[in-house]
Design a protein around this motif. Structure first.
Motif: not given
Length: 670
Positions: A321, A376, A379-380
């Motif tokens: 990220y 993020e 959740q993935e």
């Protein structure tokens, strides 16, 4: 498995089990005998509802509506009222087992795990019973008498039936069944005195609280109506509690009508637990599944890039990220900061385990950006875990289906006919055309009878199948072992088993043909394959079963010839509980006019319906399914009686007999 003797435990041990749950019909002495013969852990039932029938061997509920007690769906017809010789009573309704004062004796006998009824019980019941038994178990020997007294007071608040120590003391239990006591649970606290304006009035024996749960039991055998007290009044005024002996009124449930004289039972207490069943379900639905542990590695190769690698349930996920960073003047990014941020998983079924990070640059990252990265990434990861678990479950199901025995049994040209007899007097039936073999009961003294006057049977041993009883207790085992050995010496090679422990009777004997009886629950092809692997040569399918499942089992290449019982007077219950005053000359009749006969001539109490079971009229259909043998049980009729001749004639023509029951065949076993 109805493990009730040392042989049953030995078989469980051979099959790889580490613990055996013993049948509830055993005494402390019988348990001790079993323990001396095995190193297997033993578990025993110590508190809760006691079935009238042998553990796992009751067809009563299934007979009346397809709700099989052997599959955990008992409708409890044994708790109903029955009429016998001018008296109404609850003849099949045992009191509740309570071994609270026998725990040291049970431990000394070899029991290392105590089983307490909890399924389908209220949280209050479970809490009170567990607390009571924990109190006694944790007490020292000196404290135990006082602890037992405390525990018994707690058990009174479980609102069960009257307590009994059951079979444990060893003497025939005289307190297990009291026909004069209603079979339902709860404590009787009064009877309806009035019902007007949406209120029930009565004089309670015990205190009553707002939130208590009551059951109004009509004088008939119809089910009672249970409700929680939401409106409690004393002298017309709303109150939260009334003492015993104070006339009270409670709000009546809408749409229900009651009669003066209906009994009122208290079935739970609002003091301890006042959630409704629907509220309990909602609370349970809100509980998330077990959380998956995430081991996380965090790295920052540059001050503008953060790298996350997670290991969870054998999966690995790595993501990069882009982040905006600022030189730190104080409190730069650290392991402590990362643990605080990534330790939050929100509503996802994840929890942070280990967190590792290498050297970190001396920078500060905006907390909003770190939280967004965390959300993020997690959740993935959660989606990946769920997807892999779903794929694994699907693969397991596919493999299970692939492991099933293949379909393709061919219809049998002409199924064989085996007739069950009650004694050795009707052996001439073997001369009747169409009768291929006889099934005879194996009991103490069988060989003496053969040698005394029935030696003709020895000439055709291949056409005789000896049927073992449901239960052989350890004290009777040597007698049955001797009978088996003597029969084998006389040339008999065929035996039908009704309990898995009975395989031990035939250790050391070769060239025998052993079959499973219907009490060994062959309801699927995997069970049939198991019998084949254990060396059995044939299997009898379960009498409770319905047409669709029978067809599914018969249509599999399981490697054993399969038998279906097509006529019998089936035992609903076989019990060690004596029924004083109930004789076979008069049936017990329910409020629905269903009649049942009770016979105790074998030393066990056997309950049978007056209506016979029959699949005659469906023989062609069963033949097409692949059935290789039919069993017609005429033990209750005899072959020379008009009834016995009528059954055999109907069998020969495959014509249905009126007044018989097809059990679950045309319905569904639930």
């Amino acid at each position: 498995m109805t493990i009730h003797n040392a042989a049953g435990v030995h078989m469980a041990e051979r099959l790889g089990f580490s613990r055996a749950v013993l049948a509830r019909e055993l005494s402390l002495e019988e348990i001790a005998v079993i323990k001396r013969e095995t190193n297997l852990d033993l578990e025993h039932f110590i508190h809760g509802a006691h079935c009238f029938s042998f553990s796992g061997q009751c067809s009563f509920s299934s007979w009346l509506g397809g709700m099989s007690g052997n599959r955990g769906r008992c409708a409890q017809p044994c708790r109903r009222r029955y009429h016998h010789k001018g008296k109404d009573g609850y003849y099949f309704s045992p009191n509740d087992l309570s071994a609270i004062d026998l725990l040291p004796e049970l431990a000394a006998a070899g029991v290392m795990s105590f089983k307490i009824e909890g399924r389908m019980k209220s949280a209050e019941y479970v809490a009170n019973v567990i607390q009571a038994y924990r109190t006694v178990l944790d007490a020292s020997e000196r404290e135990r008498p006082s602890a037992i007294g405390t525990a018994k007071e707690l058990l009174k608040e479980s609102f069960g039936r009257l307590p009994t120590r059951g079979f444990l003391p060893g003497t025939p239990p005289v307190d297990m069944v009291n026909p004069g006591v209603h079979g339902a649970t709860g404590r009787l606290i009064g009877s309806v005195e009035g019902c007007q304006g949406g209120l029930l009035s009565f004089l309670p024996r015990d205190p009553v609280h707002l939130g208590d749960r009551l059951r109004i039991q009509p004088a008939t055998d119809k089910p009672g109506t249970a409700f929680t007290i939401r409106d409690l009044r004393l002298a017309g005024k709303p109150v939260n509690r009334v003492k015993g002996g104070e006339r009270v009124a409670v709000g009546s449930p809408p749409g229900k009508s009651f009669r003066v004289g209906d009994r009122i039972y208290k079935v739970s207490s609002g003091k301890a637990f006042n959630l409704s069943q629907s509220a309990c379900r909602k609370r349970l639905e809100s509980v998330s599944p077990g959380e998956a542990v995430v081991d996380l590695v965090v790295a920052m190769p540059t001050s503008e890039r953060i790298e996350l690698t997670a290991a969870c349930h054998g999966l690995s996920l790595t993501r990069h990220y882009t982040v905006e960073s600022f030189p730190a003047t104080s409190r730069p990014l650290s392991h402590e900061v990362l643990a605080k941020v990534f330790g939050k998983t929100g509503q996802l079924p994840l929890t942070l385990g280990r967190l590792e990070c290498g050297p970190l640059p001396a920078v500060v990252l905006p907390l909003s950006r770190l939280n967004a990265v965390r959300r993020e990434f997690y959740q993935e990861l959660a989606d990946l875990v769920e997807s892999c678990q779903h794929e694994a479950r699907t693969a397991h199901r596919r493999q299970a289906m692939a492991d099933l025995v293949p379909v393709g049994t061919s219809p049998v040209a002409m199924p064989r006919l085996a007739v069950v007899l009650s004694n050795l007097h009707d052996l001439s039936l073997l001369k009747q055309e169409g009768v291929d073999e006889l099934i005879l009961p194996l009991s103490p003294g069988t060989c003496d009878k053969i040698e005394a006057g029935s030696r003709a049977i020895i000439k055709t041993p291949e056409r005789i199948l000896w049927d073992l009883p449901l239960a052989i207790f350890d004290k009777d085992w040597p007698v049955f072992q001797m009978e088996v050995n003597r029969l084998v010496k006389h040339g008999f090679r065929r035996f039908r088993l009704q309990n898995i422990g009975q395989l031990m009777l035939f250790d050391g004997n070769e060239d025998l043909s052993l079959e499973s009886g219907y009490r060994l629950f062959s309801t699927n092809s995997q069970a049939v394959c198991s019998w084949r692997e254990l060396g059995l040569s044939a299997a009898t399918l379960y009498v409770e079963d319905d047409r669709d499942n029978l067809a599914a089992v018969l249509n599999r290449k399981a490697g054993l010839p399969l038998t279906v019982t097509v006529y019998a007077n089936l035992p609903m219950m076989v019990s060690r509980i004596p029924l004083s005053g109930v004789k076979p000359d008069r049936p017990l009749v329910s409020d629905r006019d269903e009649a049942y006969k009770v016979d105790d001539r074998t030393g066990l109490t056997v309950v049978r319906p007056e209506q016979d079971f029959s699949l005659v009229g469906h023989l062609g259909e069963l033949q097409k399914m692949g059935c290789s043998r039919f069993v017609v049980d005429l033990a209750h009729l005899g072959t020379s009686s008009a009834g016995g001749r009528r059954v055999l004639a109907a069998y020969g023509q495959d014509v249905a007999l009126s007044g018989r029951s097809t059990f679950n065949y045309l319905l569904e076993m639930i």
